[in-house]
Design a protein around this motif. Structure first.
Motif, short mmCIF file in Angstrom:
data_model
loop_
_atom_site.label_atom_id
_atom_site.label_comp_id
_atom_site.label_asym_id
_atom_site.label_seq_id
_atom_site.Cartn_x
_atom_site.Cartn_y
_atom_site.Cartn_z
N CYS A 44 -19.31 4.10 6.39
CA CYS A 44 -18.99 4.98 5.20
C CYS A 44 -19.13 4.35 4.07
CB CYS A 44 -17.66 5.73 5.35
SG CYS A 44 -17.55 6.38 7.05
N TRP A 52 -16.06 3.55 1.06
CA TRP A 52 -14.89 4.00 1.80
C TRP A 52 -14.07 2.53 2.54
CZ3 TRP A 52 -14.14 9.13 5.24
CH2 TRP A 52 -14.32 10.19 4.27
N THR A 53 -12.87 2.66 2.23
CA THR A 53 -11.95 1.68 2.77
C THR A 53 -11.60 2.38 4.13
OG1 THR A 53 -10.10 2.30 1.79
CG2 THR A 53 -11.27 0.43 0.71
N PRO A 71 -0.45 6.01 4.69
CA PRO A 71 -1.75 6.39 5.57
C PRO A 71 -1.18 6.72 7.46
CG PRO A 71 -2.30 4.99 4.31
CD PRO A 71 -1.01 4.89 4.06
N ARG A 126 -7.04 8.63 5.96
CA ARG A 126 -6.86 9.98 5.26
C ARG A 126 -7.61 11.00 5.59
NH1 ARG A 126 -2.43 9.51 2.10
NH2 ARG A 126 -1.55 7.23 1.55
N HIS A 127 -8.92 10.72 5.48
CA HIS A 127 -9.95 11.95 5.79
C HIS A 127 -9.72 12.37 7.21
CE1 HIS A 127 -13.78 13.61 6.50
NE2 HIS A 127 -13.84 13.17 7.77
N GLU A 165 -8.53 3.00 4.64
CA GLU A 165 -7.29 3.93 4.34
C GLU A 165 -8.01 5.31 3.87
OE1 GLU A 165 -3.86 4.72 1.09
OE2 GLU A 165 -4.60 2.66 1.36
N ASP A 166 -9.23 5.43 3.24
CA ASP A 166 -10.19 6.55 2.93
C ASP A 166 -10.40 7.24 4.21
OD1 ASP A 166 -10.07 5.91 0.02
OD2 ASP A 166 -11.77 4.71 0.23
#
Length: 247
Positions: A40, A43-44, A83, A50-51, A46-47
């Motif tokens: 991705c 994105w990290t 998160p 959260r997604h 964490e991203d």
């Protein structure tokens, strides 16, 4: 209710695998948060966490109400959760709804012929497994093999469910690409209006990709290189591009 495909698992088995994949994913949150996710770009970890959490929460709300939430979504309050806590909260909400419903209960989905909670049980099991793979790939500690039966069902699901989310493609060639793995085949005709999939029909000179099942699934999801040179040209490349637009 009828199973959604000949490769589908019993719903109880999906629930077992969903819990297993979630636990593994959850244990990866800490070391993955600040790292870039190879699958991705931008994105990290964490991203991605959260997604995944918001996907869980949206499906929980969809099942609770019967229709997809729209206004005021996602709730502003979710931004205040760290998160790990957000993931746990949203997963618990999802499981609460799965436990409160039968697989045959009606709920909105994007597949007209399968408007059931069972659709989301299957869909979220695959979603969680792929994102677990993503986080393992993110922390670079090696990836856990996927359940063999879930992999075959995953190939079927990405072709017959996820590919169907794509928009019409006026530039589509109309060509057919054949995928073979695990003793099964899928022939995908790349029509302009939609991609049409046929399972386990006789070969007839179609462009064919043969592979073991897990690498094929990961390629379809854009998580691994294609099985051989044929995967990067002609109908196979067109299929991968069409999937990329739908996923």
């Amino acid at each position: 209710m009828e199973q959604p495909s000949p490769h589908a698992l019993p719903f109880g088995r999906y629930r077992e695998l969903l819990d297993q994949e979630y636990r593994t994913l959850s244990n990866l949150v800490g070391p993955a948060l600040d790292r870039p996710v190879p699958a991705c770009p931008g994105w990290t970890g964490e991203d991605l966490v959260r997604h995944t959490a918001i996907v869980f929460l949206q499906k929980a709300e969809t099942i609770r109400t019967g229709v997809r939430p729209s206004h005021g979504w996602p709730p502003v309050s979710v931004g205040s959760f760290p998160p790990q806590a957000l993931l746990a909260h949203c997963y618990a909400s999802l499981i609460e709804q799965f436990d409160a419903h039968e697989p045959g209960d009606r709920v909105e989905t994007w597949v007209p012929e399968d408007q059931t909670v069972g659709f989301w049980i299957r869909r979220l099991t695959h979603e969680t497994a792929i994102h677990r793979f993503d986080l393992e790939d993110t922390v670079a500690g090696g990836t856990t093999p996927l359940d063999a039966k879930l992999v075959l069902d995953g190939i079927d699901e990405v072709l017959t469910v996820m590919l169907g989310r794509g928009h019409p493609d006026p530039s589509a060639s109309g060509a057919v690409v054949r995928l073979e793995a695990g003793g099964h085949s899928w022939d995908i005709r790349l029509d302009r209006r939609r991609a049409v999939v046929e399972r386990d029909i006789a070969a007839d000179g179609q462009a064919t990709l043969r592979s073991t099942a897990e690498p094929l699934l990961l390629w379809l999801w854009g998580r691994a290189p294609g099985p051989g040179p044929a995967a990067i040209e002609g109908p196979a490349a067109e299929l991968r591009a069409r999937l990329a637009a739908a996923l």
